[in-house]
Design a protein around this motif. Structure first.
Motif, mmCIF file in Angstrom:
data_model
loop_
_atom_site.group_PDB
_atom_site.id
_atom_site.type_symbol
_atom_site.label_atom_id
_atom_site.label_comp_id
_atom_site.label_asym_id
_atom_site.label_seq_id
_atom_site.Cartn_x
_atom_site.Cartn_y
_atom_site.Cartn_z
ATOM 1 N N LEU B 157 0.855 -1.176 0.038
ATOM 2 C CA LEU B 157 -0.186 -0.023 0.012
ATOM 3 C C LEU B 157 0.845 1.332 0.097
ATOM 4 O O LEU B 157 0.403 2.267 -0.490
ATOM 5 C CB LEU B 157 -0.951 -0.028 1.126
ATOM 6 C CG LEU B 157 -2.156 -0.998 1.179
ATOM 7 C CD1 LEU B 157 -2.690 -0.858 2.452
ATOM 8 C CD2 LEU B 157 -3.065 -0.811 0.022
ATOM 9 N N TYR B 158 1.971 1.338 0.674
ATOM 10 C CA TYR B 158 2.770 2.595 0.683
ATOM 11 C C TYR B 158 4.197 2.216 0.316
ATOM 12 O O TYR B 158 4.938 3.042 0.621
ATOM 13 C CB TYR B 158 2.736 2.831 2.267
ATOM 14 C CG TYR B 158 1.350 3.376 2.915
ATOM 15 C CD1 TYR B 158 0.686 2.314 3.562
ATOM 16 C CD2 TYR B 158 0.912 4.462 2.565
ATOM 17 C CE1 TYR B 158 -0.500 2.838 4.185
ATOM 18 C CE2 TYR B 158 -0.536 4.752 2.844
ATOM 19 C CZ TYR B 158 -1.061 3.790 3.758
ATOM 20 O OH TYR B 158 -2.242 3.995 4.100
ATOM 21 N N LEU B 163 2.011 5.485 -5.684
ATOM 22 C CA LEU B 163 2.251 6.906 -5.835
ATOM 23 C C LEU B 163 1.403 7.856 -4.822
ATOM 24 O O LEU B 163 0.206 7.820 -4.627
ATOM 25 C CB LEU B 163 1.303 7.509 -7.211
ATOM 26 C CG LEU B 163 1.929 6.729 -8.394
ATOM 27 C CD1 LEU B 163 0.962 6.959 -9.687
ATOM 28 C CD2 LEU B 163 3.206 7.351 -8.926
ATOM 29 N N ARG B 164 2.344 8.008 -3.821
ATOM 30 C CA ARG B 164 1.681 8.593 -2.513
ATOM 31 C C ARG B 164 2.205 10.200 -2.460
ATOM 32 O O ARG B 164 3.195 10.500 -2.798
ATOM 33 C CB ARG B 164 2.166 7.825 -1.341
ATOM 34 C CG ARG B 164 1.566 6.452 -1.472
ATOM 35 C CD ARG B 164 0.380 6.329 -0.622
ATOM 36 N NE ARG B 164 -0.335 5.084 -0.918
ATOM 37 C CZ ARG B 164 -1.644 4.814 -0.450
ATOM 38 N NH1 ARG B 164 -2.279 5.669 0.200
ATOM 39 N NH2 ARG B 164 -2.147 3.601 -0.698
ATOM 40 N N THR B 165 1.473 10.762 -1.894
ATOM 41 C CA THR B 165 1.693 12.255 -1.554
ATOM 42 C C THR B 165 1.535 12.689 -0.012
ATOM 43 O O THR B 165 1.332 11.624 0.863
ATOM 44 C CB THR B 165 1.067 13.168 -2.243
ATOM 45 O OG1 THR B 165 1.423 14.628 -2.168
ATOM 46 C CG2 THR B 165 -0.756 12.890 -2.070
ATOM 47 N N THR B 166 1.742 13.783 0.313
ATOM 48 C CA THR B 166 1.630 14.089 1.846
ATOM 49 C C THR B 166 0.309 14.599 2.269
ATOM 50 O O THR B 166 -0.455 15.141 1.434
ATOM 51 C CB THR B 166 2.830 15.040 2.346
ATOM 52 O OG1 THR B 166 2.652 16.350 1.393
ATOM 53 C CG2 THR B 166 4.276 14.457 2.049
ATOM 54 N N ASN B 167 -0.007 14.494 3.456
ATOM 55 C CA ASN B 167 -1.333 15.104 3.952
ATOM 56 C C ASN B 167 -1.324 16.542 3.655
ATOM 57 O O ASN B 167 -2.445 17.266 3.429
ATOM 58 C CB ASN B 167 -1.493 14.813 5.432
ATOM 59 C CG ASN B 167 -1.974 13.458 5.532
ATOM 60 O OD1 ASN B 167 -3.008 12.898 4.945
ATOM 61 N ND2 ASN B 167 -1.088 12.620 6.224
ATOM 62 N N LEU B 170 -2.346 17.276 0.150
ATOM 63 C CA LEU B 170 -3.850 17.017 -0.122
ATOM 64 C C LEU B 170 -4.505 18.201 0.624
ATOM 65 O O LEU B 170 -5.525 18.771 -0.073
ATOM 66 C CB LEU B 170 -3.882 15.468 1.092
ATOM 67 C CG LEU B 170 -5.650 15.177 0.738
ATOM 68 C CD1 LEU B 170 -5.952 14.852 -0.623
ATOM 69 C CD2 LEU B 170 -5.892 14.319 1.837
ATOM 70 N N LEU B 171 -4.262 18.691 1.988
ATOM 71 C CA LEU B 171 -5.050 19.681 2.371
ATOM 72 C C LEU B 171 -4.810 21.051 1.879
ATOM 73 O O LEU B 171 -5.682 21.937 1.490
ATOM 74 C CB LEU B 171 -4.798 19.992 3.777
ATOM 75 C CG LEU B 171 -5.156 18.788 4.776
ATOM 76 C CD1 LEU B 171 -4.631 18.984 6.146
ATOM 77 C CD2 LEU B 171 -6.561 18.951 5.012
ATOM 78 N N LEU B 173 -4.126 21.264 -1.472
ATOM 79 C CA LEU B 173 -4.762 21.365 -2.621
ATOM 80 C C LEU B 173 -6.376 21.698 -2.373
ATOM 81 O O LEU B 173 -6.963 22.325 -3.168
ATOM 82 C CB LEU B 173 -4.664 20.252 -3.579
ATOM 83 C CG LEU B 173 -3.402 19.711 -4.084
ATOM 84 C CD1 LEU B 173 -3.373 18.607 -4.581
ATOM 85 C CD2 LEU B 173 -3.148 20.970 -5.268
ATOM 86 N N GLU B 174 -6.804 21.267 -1.340
ATOM 87 C CA GLU B 174 -8.144 21.642 -1.112
ATOM 88 C C GLU B 174 -8.480 22.989 -0.783
ATOM 89 O O GLU B 174 -9.391 23.555 -1.206
ATOM 90 C CB GLU B 174 -8.852 20.726 0.116
ATOM 91 C CG GLU B 174 -9.165 19.311 0.171
ATOM 92 C CD GLU B 174 -9.312 18.657 1.461
ATOM 93 O OE1 GLU B 174 -9.857 19.191 2.311
ATOM 94 O OE2 GLU B 174 -9.339 17.336 1.074
ATOM 95 N N TRP B 192 3.119 23.101 10.686
ATOM 96 C CA TRP B 192 3.310 22.300 9.444
ATOM 97 C C TRP B 192 4.584 22.482 8.764
ATOM 98 O O TRP B 192 5.101 23.567 8.990
ATOM 99 C CB TRP B 192 2.140 22.516 8.217
ATOM 100 C CG TRP B 192 0.991 21.867 8.608
ATOM 101 C CD1 TRP B 192 -0.036 22.501 9.299
ATOM 102 C CD2 TRP B 192 0.401 20.677 8.220
ATOM 103 N NE1 TRP B 192 -1.330 21.877 9.220
ATOM 104 C CE2 TRP B 192 -0.787 20.689 8.640
ATOM 105 C CE3 TRP B 192 0.956 19.668 7.443
ATOM 106 C CZ2 TRP B 192 -1.767 19.428 8.486
ATOM 107 C CZ3 TRP B 192 -0.131 18.508 7.270
ATOM 108 C CH2 TRP B 192 -1.178 18.565 7.597
#
Lengths: 685, 216
Positions: B157-158, B163-167, B170-171, B173-174, B192
């Motif tokens: 999974l990781y 293809l993983r990105t960071t939290n 994600l936040l 981009l939101e 952060w």
């Protein structure tokens, strides 16, 4: 109404754990949720998804799958043991080692006679479900690869197992593999990695539906052992599959947080031949979805972002009601914070330790909504780690701040706290009465002289606390002989009454001077989420999971007139439409007609002297009232004063010095500590 | 000339011919020299014998190597096993502990049996004089399997191919695409990206030091 200084507390670092497995029990409409911390929670679908029971986990737990057999719940994990849960007492009944290595999946057949477990060493083990235990029956033919998912055919004669790069269909009587279905690997770079079949579903007409790590949902025919159709659903993995009871709808959970629905429909209107068609996509999660359930009327999903999401399928629901609401359950439906009102201390319950904080102080005055300067910062007085691997079940601090008690499933501990100005010392109370082996709920009396511990069969043990010896006083038992556990306790201010609420929807009231049962509140069909006894009038105030509010007079043994008026009038529709339950009720000693309660997104003061709101009046009217002049306010105000300033509330309490404590846990802080999400390229970013 | 390009494994007659061809390279006008059949035959036979002998020698060498290795292993094994005197001592140690360990072996799988046996040998090597049997933690084999299973899931999974990105991303981009546009979370919230800021600070310091911008 009142001016309050509010302590906005954000230092409770509550971190929920990810959801790993879901299992549905159709007879009683309960959903069991297994988390990565090893804890199992039971939600009641019929009662607004109220979290009825929590079985705490343990360190190094790795639960991978859950299965219901009738009313019994079993789980399998990477530690190689199958556990059965005792749902009445909220703990693990027994564990049995399967000797197959780590177990990835567990499935029960529709007849409820057998359990199949998929192991790391490539065997599918069949266990027979007997009365009170399970017995190993046989191994199916051993394969060269781990078994990651299992599904029984509804007739019970065949099992399909998802492995690495292939799917095998077994005949359960002979134990031999009937078909081998090869799953092709992904394209490009993923060709070199094995394709993992994360989920399989076996339908009664012989169709097998599988979801694998290349992002495809494949439909196979088990008669010929061939692939019928393959749908590329996502670029990442398809992690979970679930089929509805009537086998017309399948949902798949993916790594990018989407839940995709497939329905068995005829492609051309009017024609008879049906096939599986991808219909809807629900994007309610930010991280991987590791478990899904298709309930027929709703799709339930849970994953690494720790939220339990219920998405109703509106085409299957006939009436408009509370089932039509998208629910995202983030916080537990129990309070993890307890407060020592007289001492100004807060006790935070974490899974593996307890923290005791003293609140800060501020002298200033300001206008409404302003931030006051802090004279003394809040400080952490105590960090109490528990010994052993079990997680904490419940904890409490006495109102004077001198006693701290907590319980796990195996032990009960009581500590004496000595708090001078700068020195904090804690001593463990070693000689406790033997009845106190573990408790489901703990409560202290208001003068800190007695400890109430709720135990098996809805009984409550009363222990008197003193400087030297702690004597067991008596056990209070309900008349009904219920075997369910108590999840709420409330003691009265004058020390005469104790109320207990259990999972059988019973609320018992005990007389503490005579040490026996006083009365039972009439049973209401929704569970109690919060209750408290009024300090002066001794009325028991209860809030239920369907947002109904009752007030019961203990001395008169009947509902109060105000409560009857509320029932006659009916509560406002906006109050009933709230989707999070009330978790704490408290009172204001200076204003006896005020009741303070809160849920996750609001806190509210109910004034019993004011008229109740009717459906056409404005419900959230605090801002409008503030804009009106003083004389007109009384005309327009009603009993429910709602405040939505504080979000993601975990606890609200009124201290002795008339200051409010609001413990908030911003969701952004929780999101900061989650594991990595997938990288998605969005347009214009 | 084409025959020169062919491989080594050729029959002797062709070899003989090749020899004659090479000799004639020097003077191409003359005709090929005559070579007696007997000579070429003897030359070919010699080369055959030489080949056989070379093969024999190689076999002998390999045999020698194998024998030496076998001897070496036997010596090693002897070293690992206890001396006979110690073994006699063990026979007198109480039988109970032996029985316990035997029962446990029967219960577990064969694989675990092997593991426990090898571990027992290692443990018993340290016993000299006072004998004390150490109880093996039964979970040791299980926990390693559990760990490998957890590593498998973590890798799938990781792991590297995902293809993983960071939290934080994600936040951020939101916030960028949300109704109310905002800056990325690293700039809004102090907590952060603390490591990245620390790294940036360090590299700045290094740069300044290298460029000697700050005169000391």
């Amino acid at each position: 109404m009142g001016e309050f200084k509010v302590h906005r507390v954000r230092f409770f670092d509550y971190m929920p754990s990810a959801i790993r497995a879901l299992a549905f029990q159709p007879q009683r409409e309960k959903i069991a949720v297994a988390r990565t911390s090893g804890s199992v929670e039971i939600f009641n679908c019929a009662d607004r998804f109220f979290q009825e029971k929590i079985i705490p986990g343990r360190e190094q737990a790795a639960t991978e799958a859950l299965a219901w057999v009738g009313d019994r719940l079993f789980s399998a994990g990477l530690n190689g043991v199958i556990s059965e849960y005792d749902l009445e007492n909220q703990k693990v009944k027994y564990t049995i080692d399967a000797f197959g290595g780590p177990m990835w999946t567990i499935a029960s057949n529709q007849q409820g006679t057998h359990l199949a477990v998929g192991c790391e060493d490539g065997t599918v083990k069949l266990f027979e479900v007997c009365e009170g235990k399970i017995q190993f029956e046989k191994n199916l033919a051993k394969q060269k690869g781990r078994i990651l998912s299992l599904s029984w055919h509804p007739s019970g004669s065949r099992i399909v197992a998802g492995m690495m790069d292939m799917i095998r269909v077994f005949n359960t009587e002979t134990g031999q593999s009937v078909h081998r279905l090869l799953v092709e690997r992904g394209i490009g770079a993923s060709r070199s990695v094995e394709c993992v079949v994360w989920g399989v579903v076996y339908l009664s007409d012989g169709t097998i539906i599988s979801g694998d790590s290349s992002g495809k949902v494949k439909i196979w025919d088990d008669l010929t052992g061939t692939l019928i159709k393959s749908h590329q659903v996502t670029k990442w993995d398809v992690l979970a599959l679930s089929v509805s009871q009537d086998e017309t709808s399948v949902v798949a959970g993916t790594s990018e947080g989407t839940v995709v629905q497939f329905q068995f429909l005829s492609v051309v209107l009017g024609q008879e031949d049906k096939e599986w068609v991808q219909t809807r996509i629900f994007k309610n999660h930010t991280h991987d979805v590791r478990a899904v359930l298709e309930l027929g009327t709703a799709v339930v999903s849970g994953g690494m972002d720790t939220q339990f999401v219920v998405r109703p399928l509106l085409d299957k629901i006939e009436e408009r009601g509370p089932e039509c609401v998208l629910r995202k359950i983030q916080f537990p439906h129990r309070s993890l914070v307890s407060c020592a009102k007289k001492a100004g201390l807060l006790l935070f319950q974490y899974p593996g330790h307890l923290e005791l904080w003293r609140l800060g102080e501020s002298d200033g005055h300001g206008a409404s909504g302003s931030v006051l300067p802090v004279k003394r910062k809040p400080e952490k007085l105590l960090h109490l780690k528990i010994k052993g691997e079990e997680h904490i079940c419940c904890s409490a601090v006495s109102p004077c701040g001198e006693w701290i008690a907590y319980s796990t499933v195996a032990s009960f501990r009581l500590y004496r706290l000595h708090c001078d100005n700068n020195n904090v010392s804690i001593t463990k109370v070693s000689k406790l009465p033997k009845v106190l082996s573990s408790a489901n709920q703990i409560c202290f009396s208001s003068d800190s002289s007695k400890l109430f511990a709720a135990s098996t069969c809805s009984s409550v043990h009363v222990v008197s606390l003193s400087q030297t010896v702690h004597k067991f006083v008596c056990t209070l038992k309900p008349k009904s002989g219920s075997v369910q556990a108590v999840h709420l306790l409330a003691a009265s201010e004058d020390g005469k009454w104790l109320a207990s609420a259990n999972s059988d929807r019973e609320v018992q009231i005990y007389n503490l001077t005579k040490m026996k049962l006083h009365s039972t509140v009439p049973v209401y069909n929704s569970g109690v989420t919060a209750m408290a006894i009024h300090p002066t009038t001794n009325n028991l105030f209860m809030v239920h999971a369907d947002q109904q509010v009752f007030e019961y007079s203990i001395e008169e043994k009947k509902y109060t007139d105000w409560s009857r008026q509320v029932q006659r009038n009916g509560l406002h529709y906006l109050w009933l439409a709230r989707d999070t339950p009330v978790t704490n009720v408290t009172f204001n000693p200076k204003n006896p007609t005020h009741i303070i309660l809160h849920d996750a997104y609001m806190f509210c003061i109910i004034d019993q002297t004011l008229p109740l709101p009717d459906s056409c009046s404005q419900f959230y009217n605090q801002l409008t009232l503030r804009s009106l002049p003083e004389k007109d306010r009384t005309k327009h105000s009603h009993a429910f004063k709602m405040c939505k300033t504080f979000k993601e509330l975990m606890f609200v309490e009124l201290m002795e010095d008339q200051s409010l404590v609001a413990v908030e846990r911003p969701l952004v802080e929780i999101a900061a500590q989650l594991p990595a999400p997938v990288r998605q390229k969005k347009f214009a970013t | 000339m084409a025959k020169l390009q062919r491989g080594e494994s050729e029959c002797e007659l062709e070899k003989g011919v090749r020899v004659s061809v090479v000799m004639s390279d020097s003077s191409e006008d003359e005709g090929p020299e005559e070579v007696a059949f007997e000579e070429s035959r003897s030359a070919a036979l010699k080369s055959e014998e030489e080949k056989l002998q070379a093969a024999k020698r190689e076999k002998e060498l390999l045999k020698e190597k194998r024998r030496k290795r076998q001897q070496f292993f036997q010596e090693q094994k002897k070293k690992r096993l206890l001396s006979d005197t110690l073994l006699e001592e063990f026979d007198t140690v109480p039988q109970k502990q032996k029985k316990l360990s035997d029962d446990r072996d029967e219960e577990k799988d064969k694989k675990q049996q092997k593991l426990t046996k090898s571990k027992k040998k290692k443990a018993s090597r340290s016993l000299q004089g006072n004998c004390s049997v150490m109880r093996l933690k039964d979970e040791s084999a299980d926990s390693s399997m559990q760990q490998s299973a957890m590593d498998f899931i973590q890798a799938r999974l990781y792991g590297s191919g995902t293809l993983r990105t960071t939290n934080a991303e994600l936040l951020s981009l939101e916030k960028k695409r949300g109704v109310k546009k905002g800056a990325a979370v690293q700039f809004v919230n102090k907590k952060w990206g603390a490591e990245q800021k620390a790294k940036a600070e360090k590299s700045n310091k290094r740069f300044i030091h290298r460029q000697k911008l700050v005169t000391t």
